[in-house]
Design an enzyme around this catalytic site. Structure first.
Site, short mmCIF file in Angstrom:
data_model
loop_
_atom_site.label_atom_id
_atom_site.label_comp_id
_atom_site.label_asym_id
_atom_site.label_seq_id
_atom_site.Cartn_x
_atom_site.Cartn_y
_atom_site.Cartn_z
N ASP A 155 -7.85 -7.59 -0.22
CA ASP A 155 -7.09 -7.77 0.97
C ASP A 155 -7.82 -7.40 2.14
O ASP A 155 -8.64 -6.56 2.03
CB ASP A 155 -5.78 -6.93 1.00
CG ASP A 155 -6.08 -5.54 1.55
OD1 ASP A 155 -6.74 -4.66 0.76
OD2 ASP A 155 -5.93 -4.95 2.64
N CYS A 182 -13.88 -28.50 6.58
CA CYS A 182 -12.46 -27.77 6.05
C CYS A 182 -11.38 -28.73 5.84
O CYS A 182 -11.36 -29.72 6.71
CB CYS A 182 -12.35 -26.64 7.01
SG CYS A 182 -10.82 -25.65 6.70
N CYS A 221 -7.80 -27.86 11.04
CA CYS A 221 -9.24 -28.79 10.72
C CYS A 221 -9.08 -30.28 10.82
O CYS A 221 -9.68 -31.03 11.28
CB CYS A 221 -10.31 -28.04 10.03
SG CYS A 221 -11.06 -26.48 10.30
N ASP A 266 0.83 -1.20 -0.03
CA ASP A 266 0.00 0.11 0.03
C ASP A 266 0.81 1.16 0.10
O ASP A 266 2.05 1.04 0.14
CB ASP A 266 -0.92 -0.13 1.35
CG ASP A 266 -0.27 -0.09 2.44
OD1 ASP A 266 1.15 0.44 2.70
OD2 ASP A 266 -0.86 -0.39 3.47
N HIS A 314 -6.38 -21.78 9.67
CA HIS A 314 -7.63 -22.03 9.61
C HIS A 314 -8.34 -20.89 8.63
O HIS A 314 -8.79 -21.13 7.78
CB HIS A 314 -8.70 -22.19 10.51
CG HIS A 314 -10.06 -22.53 9.95
ND1 HIS A 314 -10.77 -23.36 9.29
CD2 HIS A 314 -11.13 -21.44 10.26
CE1 HIS A 314 -11.94 -23.21 9.06
NE2 HIS A 314 -11.98 -22.00 9.65
N CYS A 338 -8.04 -27.52 6.05
CA CYS A 338 -7.00 -27.19 6.55
C CYS A 338 -6.09 -28.06 7.59
O CYS A 338 -6.86 -28.71 8.08
CB CYS A 338 -7.06 -25.76 7.19
SG CYS A 338 -7.59 -25.68 8.73
#
Lengths: 406, 406
Positions: free
Chosen positions: A298, A336, A341, A91, A367, A338
Site C-alpha cells: 500500500d 497507458c 490517457c 491499519d 491514471h 487508462c
C-alpha cells in the site's frame, strides 16, 4: 468465505497467489489504494474498481476519530458504511498516532495522544486497536505496533553495528530493539484479544464485531538490524497470525537498505502466508520487493502525487503544471490504457490543474492508480509465465532509484 | 451534420424535439450542465455522459482568459481540447464580463474590462466575441449582449410602466430599453461577422475557425417590460439567427415575473427554432418554463449547490451536513436511480462532506445532475404521451417556489 491464501506460481523469490477474504478474492502481488477516511481521495469507488483495485486500505486512526468506529459498527461495519463491498484492510492506527497526533505518551499499556482534529485526549492499546478494527469489520486487521525510534525521531547516531552493507551513515538500533520487543508484547496482547472476540460470543457482542471472519496480521519490526528483524520474525510467527507484514520501512532509510531488509526478512516468513510490505512505495520498489517475496503493498504515493500534479508514467514522473505541456496534445502516457490517457491531452490536464479544477486531481489519480494496478497485473502475468526478470529489468532501465552501478 | 431542429411532439405550449448539431443530436427540452473552464466542476466527462447529458455549456470569458481561445484553436477547437466529442454551446462572455470583471467600460463599440485573473486590460466587441467562439468551435455560439441595467445595477426605481402583474415593486425599464436596443445593434454586428466568416475563406482562416457548422443564437432582452420584450423579439428575429435565447432573467426578479416574461416572450419566437432560456434555474423553473414553450436550459445550480453540500431531491433540498443525517442509512433520494443514490447513504455522504473529502462534491454533483437530466427525460416522455400536466402538478406540490395561492 473465510481467510485463505495459496501461492499459484513462483519465479525465483517472486510469488503469484490468490488471497481469499470474507468479501472476495485478491490476486497477488497486489497493490492496495489508500482510502484514509473511507474514500480513496479524488475518485469514486466506481473509478477505484475501474482501475482494477481489488482491495483498499482504511485508516483506523482517522475513522476512529471521525465518524467513529461505533457509528460505523451501527451502520453494519465499514463495507456497509462506505459502500465498498470488496476486501478492506485496516491499519492499526499506530502509524498515524506516531506521525499525526500531538502530545503522545507511549507506555507499556499503549499510547495516549491528542486528536489532530479537536485536541481531545484519546488512548490506543493493543486490545483497543483490535476492538476498533473489530467494529470496523475490515477483512484484515493489523496489530498495534510501536514505531522504531518514535521517541527520538530524526536522531542519527553513528553506529557500526548494523549488518547491512548499504546503510551509511548507520542509524541507532537501540530504539529499534526496544520498539521491536514492545511490538512483540503488544502483538501477543492483540492476538489474545482477537481470539477472545472469536471464541466468546458475549465479548464479541459487547464490542460489536461486524465481520467475524476478520483476519489479523502481525507486524515485523527491528529497524535496519538483521538480527533484530530475525528475532522479530521468530517471536511474531510464534504468536501465530493469519499472515505477516513488514513494518518500519520507507521511513527515510536509503532505498537499498530497504531492499536489503526486505530481502533478509521476507524469506524467513511462512511461505504459505501472504507477506505485506507496509507503506511502500515507488513503482520500482514494488518490482524490487516482489522479487524479494512480497505479496501485498500500500502507499499514498499514486493518489497524493496526483493531487500535487504528478503523473507517474512508464517513462518517469511528469509534472503536469510545467509550461512545456501547455500545448502538448499527447496523452500523459501514450502506452497507458487508462481513461485519462485514452481521453485527455497533457495540455488539457495542465489547463485543469492551473485553473484549480478538482477534476485535475481526479483524472491524475485515475491514471496513477491505473499505472500501479496495471503494473501489478503485468508482474502477476510475468510470474505466471516465469518471465519476471523482464519487468524487473525494464524498471532498472527507466524508473530505478537505486544508485547506478559503476 | 449541420444545425437543425424539429419539434416532434407538443402538449399545450410545451414542445418535445430533436436538435441536430455538427457533434451530434440533443433531445429537447434539454438541460445543459455548465462546464465553465472546459470541465463540469467536480465530475469527469464519463460521469457527465453517465448522468445523461447530451450537451454542455462552456464559458467564453473564462476560456478566452485561460488557456486562451487561440491555444484551443491550435489544439483543434474546444471539443478536441477538452475531450468532449458531443455538442457544446458557448455563451458570449458578456455575462461574466458584467458580473466578474473589474473596471468595465461599456461603449457602443463593445466592453472594456480587466481580467479577474491578473488585471490585464481586455476588450470584447460583438465581432470579437464571435471570433473567439469561432476559434473555440462550439456547436452553438451566442451573440454578445448588454446586461440590463449593468451600469446602474441594484438601483430600484418605482416605475409603474411595467405591464406585468406580478412585479412589485416595479424596476426601471429605462436601462432595460437602452440595453435592449444596444443588444439588437450588437446582434446585427455579430451576425454580420459570422456570415463573413462563413462566406469568406480568407477571413475564416485568419480567425482560425474550427467548426464551420457552428450555429449562432440571438438573445432577446428587454427586462421585465412586455413591450420591450416584444420589440426585442421583432428586431432580433428580423436579423435572422439559427435560433433565439431569452436573456436577462433569473437575475433577481420575483419568480412569477420571470415566468410571466417567459410566457409572454417564448410564443412570439419562431415555432420551428429552439428556444433557450439562459441561466435558469430551479427544478420547478424548468417545468414551468417548458410549459411556456422553452426547449433549452442551463444553470450552475445543480453543480454549485452540490459543492455546497445541497442535494436536490424529489422531496426538496437536503442539506447533507445537517447532524440529523449522521446515522441516516437512506440514500439521498430513495426514488433516484443515480450512482450516488444506488450506492451510498446520507450518513456516508455527510461523513465525506464533514471530512472535506472532494469525493463528497463529486457524488453530490452526480446526483444533482442526474436529478436534472432525469427530470428532463421525464418531461420529454410526458410531452410525448400528452400528459405533461402530471409533472407540472407534481412540482407544484413538492418543489414550487411560486407563492401559494390563497
Amino acid at each position: 468465505m473465510s481467510f485463505g491464501f495459496s501461492v499459484t506460481h513462483t519465479d525465483g523469490n517472486a510469488r503469484r497467489g490468490i488471497l481469499t477474504t470474507p468479501h472476495g478474492t485478491v490476486h497477488t502481488p497486489a497493490f492496495m489504494p489508500v482510502g484514509t477516511r473511507g474514500a480513496v481521495k479524488g475518485i469514486t469507488f466506481r473509478d477505484v474498481q475501474d482501475v482494477g483495485a481489488e482491495i483498499i486500505l482504511g485508516n483506523t486512526y482517522h475513522l476512529h476519530l471521525r465518524p467513529g468506529d461505533e457509528l460505523i459498527a451501527r451502520a453494519g461495519g465499514l463495507h456497509a458504511f462506505i459502500g465498498w463491498p470488496r476486501p478492506i484492510l485496516t491499519d492499526s492506527g499506530g502509524y498515524q498516532v506516531f506521525s499525526l497526533a500531538a502530545m503522545r505518551k507511549v507506555t507499556e499499556e499503549g499510547v495516549e495522544f491528542r486528536s489532530h482534529l479537536d485536541g481531545a485526549l484519546c488512548a490506543l492499546s493493543p486490545e483497543g486497536a483490535t476492538d476498533v478494527q473489530a467494529r470496523l469489520g475490515s477483512d484484515i486487521a493489523m496489530v498495534l505496533d510501536e514505531l522504531v525510534g518514535a521517541e527520538d525521531r530524526g536522531s542519527k547516531v553513528e553506529d557500526r553495528s548494523s549488518g547491512f552493507s548499504n546503510l551509511e551513515p548507520r542509524t541507532s538500533n537501540l530504539g529499534a530493539r526496544s520498539a521491536m520487543e514492545r511490538s512483540v508484547r503488544w502483538a501477543r496482547r492483540a492476538r489474545r484479544r482477537l481470539l477472545q472476540l472469536r471464541e466468546d460470543p458475549a465479548a464479541a457482542a459487547a464490542v460489536h464485531v461486524t465481520n467475524p471472519g476478520q483476519a489479523q496480521f502481525g507486524i515485523i519490526q527491528g529497524g535496519v538490524d538483521p538480527a533484530l528483524r530475525t528475532a522479530s520474525v521468530q517471536a511474531t510467527v510464534e504468536i501465530g497470525f493469519e499472515a505477516y507484514a513488514i513494518g518500519g520501512l520507507s521511513v527515510g532509510e536509503p532505498v537499498d537498505v530497504m531492499y536489503e531488509v526486505v530481502g533478509h526478512t521476507a524469506p524467513q516468513l511462512p511461505a504459505g502466508r501472504p507477506r505485506y510490505l507496509m507503506g511502500t512505495g515507488m513503482p520500482d520498489d514494488l518490482v524490487e520487493c516482489v522479487a524479494r517475496g512480497i505479496d501485498m503493498f500500500d502507499c499514498v504515493l499514486p493518489t497524493r502525487n496526483a493531487r500535487n500534479g504528478q503523473l507517474i508514467t512508464r517513462h518517469g514522473v511528469l509534472v503536469i503544471k510545467n509550461a512545456q505541456y501547455a500545448e502538448d496534445r499527447m496523452p500523459p502516457d501514450p502506452d497507458c490504457g487508462c481513461y485519462t490517457c485514452r481521453t485527455f491531452s497533457r495540455a488539457y490536464l495542465r489547463h485543469l490543474f492551473a485553473a484549480g479544477e478538482m477534476t485535475a486531481a481526479t483524472l491524475l489519480t485515475v491514471h496513477n492508480l491505473y499505472f500501479y494496478l496495471d503494473l501489478m497485473a503485468k508482474i502477476r502475468e510475468a510470474i505466471g509465465f516465469g518471465s519476471f526478470g523482464k519487468p524487473l529489468q525494464e524498471f532498472h532501465q527507466t524508473f530505478s532509484r537505486r544508485p547506478q552501478q559503476p
